[in-house]
Each structure stands twice: as structure tokens, then as C-alpha cells.
Design a protein around this motif. Structure first.
Motif, PDB file in Angstrom:
ATOM      1  N   ARG A  62      44.929  32.335  40.841  1.00 34.29           N
ATOM      2  CA  ARG A  62      45.175  33.771  40.880  1.00 34.29           C
ATOM      3  C   ARG A  62      43.876  34.530  40.663  1.00 34.29           C
ATOM      4  O   ARG A  62      42.938  34.008  40.071  1.00 34.29           O
ATOM      5  CB  ARG A  62      46.237  34.194  39.878  1.00 34.29           C
ATOM      6  CG  ARG A  62      45.855  34.042  38.452  1.00 34.29           C
ATOM      7  CD  ARG A  62      47.068  34.309  37.528  1.00 34.29           C
ATOM      8  NE  ARG A  62      46.645  34.483  36.152  1.00 34.29           N
ATOM      9  CZ  ARG A  62      46.577  35.639  35.525  1.00 34.29           C
ATOM     10  NH1 ARG A  62      46.928  36.761  36.150  1.00 34.29           N
ATOM     11  NH2 ARG A  62      46.169  35.717  34.278  1.00 34.29           N
ATOM     12  N   THR A  63      43.862  35.745  41.156  1.00 28.24           N
ATOM     13  CA  THR A  63      42.740  36.650  40.975  1.00 28.24           C
ATOM     14  C   THR A  63      43.148  37.670  39.928  1.00 28.24           C
ATOM     15  O   THR A  63      44.195  38.311  40.059  1.00 28.24           O
ATOM     16  CB  THR A  63      42.400  37.376  42.293  1.00 28.24           C
ATOM     17  OG1 THR A  63      42.250  36.406  43.327  1.00 28.24           O
ATOM     18  CG2 THR A  63      41.130  38.182  42.157  1.00 28.24           C
ATOM     19  N   LEU A  64      42.345  37.795  38.900  1.00 30.87           N
ATOM     20  CA  LEU A  64      42.661  38.774  37.865  1.00 30.87           C
ATOM     21  C   LEU A  64      42.425  40.178  38.405  1.00 30.87           C
ATOM     22  O   LEU A  64      41.501  40.396  39.203  1.00 30.87           O
ATOM     23  CB  LEU A  64      41.808  38.522  36.626  1.00 30.87           C
ATOM     24  CG  LEU A  64      42.007  37.137  35.980  1.00 30.87           C
ATOM     25  CD1 LEU A  64      41.157  37.019  34.727  1.00 30.87           C
ATOM     26  CD2 LEU A  64      43.464  36.885  35.654  1.00 30.87           C
ATOM     27  N   PRO A  65      43.236  41.130  38.015  1.00 26.26           N
ATOM     28  CA  PRO A  65      43.058  42.507  38.491  1.00 26.26           C
ATOM     29  C   PRO A  65      41.757  43.103  37.953  1.00 26.26           C
ATOM     30  O   PRO A  65      41.222  42.647  36.950  1.00 26.26           O
ATOM     31  CB  PRO A  65      44.280  43.240  37.944  1.00 26.26           C
ATOM     32  CG  PRO A  65      44.804  42.398  36.843  1.00 26.26           C
ATOM     33  CD  PRO A  65      44.362  40.993  37.113  1.00 26.26           C
ATOM     34  N   GLY A  66      41.266  44.116  38.633  1.00 26.13           N
ATOM     35  CA  GLY A  66      40.080  44.816  38.184  1.00 26.13           C
ATOM     36  C   GLY A  66      38.811  44.444  38.915  1.00 26.13           C
ATOM     37  O   GLY A  66      37.717  44.733  38.446  1.00 26.13           O
ATOM     38  N   SER A  67      38.949  43.792  40.068  1.00 21.29           N
ATOM     39  CA  SER A  67      37.778  43.452  40.866  1.00 21.29           C
ATOM     40  C   SER A  67      37.040  44.736  41.243  1.00 21.29           C
ATOM     41  O   SER A  67      37.664  45.757  41.498  1.00 21.29           O
ATOM     42  CB  SER A  67      38.191  42.710  42.133  1.00 21.29           C
ATOM     43  OG  SER A  67      38.969  41.572  41.814  1.00 21.29           O
ATOM     44  N   TRP A  80      34.503  39.119  41.477  1.00 13.90           N
ATOM     45  CA  TRP A  80      35.837  38.551  41.325  1.00 13.90           C
ATOM     46  C   TRP A  80      35.937  37.784  40.006  1.00 13.90           C
ATOM     47  O   TRP A  80      34.959  37.196  39.554  1.00 13.90           O
ATOM     48  CB  TRP A  80      36.135  37.533  42.413  1.00 13.90           C
ATOM     49  CG  TRP A  80      36.078  37.953  43.826  1.00 13.90           C
ATOM     50  CD1 TRP A  80      35.127  37.605  44.746  1.00 13.90           C
ATOM     51  CD2 TRP A  80      37.030  38.740  44.555  1.00 13.90           C
ATOM     52  NE1 TRP A  80      35.426  38.132  45.973  1.00 13.90           N
ATOM     53  CE2 TRP A  80      36.591  38.832  45.888  1.00 13.90           C
ATOM     54  CE3 TRP A  80      38.207  39.382  44.192  1.00 13.90           C
ATOM     55  CZ2 TRP A  80      37.293  39.534  46.862  1.00 13.90           C
ATOM     56  CZ3 TRP A  80      38.906  40.079  45.164  1.00 13.90           C
ATOM     57  CH2 TRP A  80      38.452  40.155  46.480  1.00 13.90           C
ATOM     58  N   THR A  81      37.146  37.726  39.457  1.00 12.21           N
ATOM     59  CA  THR A  81      37.461  36.804  38.369  1.00 12.21           C
ATOM     60  C   THR A  81      38.730  36.069  38.768  1.00 12.21           C
ATOM     61  O   THR A  81      39.765  36.689  39.021  1.00 12.21           O
ATOM     62  CB  THR A  81      37.667  37.532  37.021  1.00 12.21           C
ATOM     63  OG1 THR A  81      36.493  38.297  36.726  1.00 12.21           O
ATOM     64  CG2 THR A  81      37.907  36.530  35.901  1.00 12.21           C
TER      65      THR A  81
END
Length: 123
Positions: A62-67, A80-81
Motif C-alpha cells: 500500500r501507499t501511505l497517503p500524503g504523497s 512516496w511512502t
């Protein structure tokens, strides 16, 4: 060159976990990706298959929100995180910077910069 809205749509799709669909919808047919100092790989069909393999190798990705991103003409940089859960249940977090060159409204080249050591650290 992409519009700010087009880049936001790409980021939203990746943050929604639609990784394969993002490659299909946002990359040129002859697109390439490059991991750190590795040779570039492509075209888009190979990128899709590679993404499917990566996803199949993990229980969850999953990609953490806040990119965040910066847009300058046909160049985009995205921070990205990602969080991956391996099949054995161990999780690791990966931060990466993607530098992209867009052709029109699609990504033609993408290069990822990250510390490979973070792939060995579990959370």
C-alpha cells in the motif's frame, strides 16, 4: 507536459493501491523505469508484468497517503511512502523519490531513488 490535475490523478490512483492500473493508464507504451543504479526496464507491458510479480510476492502493498510532488514542465518528482507486508507477515516501510519525464499526459521515463537498506528493516 502534464497538467497538475493529471499528476494529482496519477498520485491518487497509486495511493488507492491501483498500481497495475496506474501503469496501464499513465505510462507510454514505450515507457521505462529504473531502480537506483540498475539498468532501465520496459516497455509498458513488461512494467505491468513486473508490478504484478512484485504484488504477488507480498501479502499486501500500500501507499501511505500524503504523497507530495513537484511539477516543472515535463518533469515531475514525487515523494512516496510505501508499506509492504511479506508473505510471512513481516512489514517494512519504504520511502522513495521518483523522478519522471512525461510525454504529453503520460510518463515516458521514471527513475526511483531510495536506500535499499530500508528493505531489510521491519516495522
Amino acid at each position: 507536459m502534464p497538467s497538475r490535475e493529471r499528476v494529482q490523478a496519477f498520485v491518487a490512483m497509486v495511493e488507492a493501491g491501483r498500481f497495475v492500473e496506474a501503469i496501464e493508464a499513465f505510462y507510454t507504451e514505450d515507457a521505462t523505469m529504473q531502480e537506483n543504479q540498475q539498468p532501465p526496464r520496459g516497455p509498458r507491458a513488461a512494467l505491468v508484468e513486473g508490478e504484478k510479480k512484485t504484488l504477488a510476492a507480498h501479502k499486501e502493498a500500500r501507499t501511505l497517503p500524503g504523497s507530495t510532488f513537484v511539477l516543472d514542465g515535463d518533469r515531475v518528482a514525487i515523494r512516496w511512502t510505501f508499506e509492504f507486508t511479506r508473505k510471512d507477515g513481516k512489514r517494512f516501510r519504504m520511502e522513495e523519490l521518483a523522478l519522471q519525464r512525461w510525454r504529453g499526459d503520460r510518463i515516458a521515463e521514471e527513475r526511483f531513488f531510495y536506500d535499499p537498506e530500508q528493505l531489510k528493516r521491519f516495522i
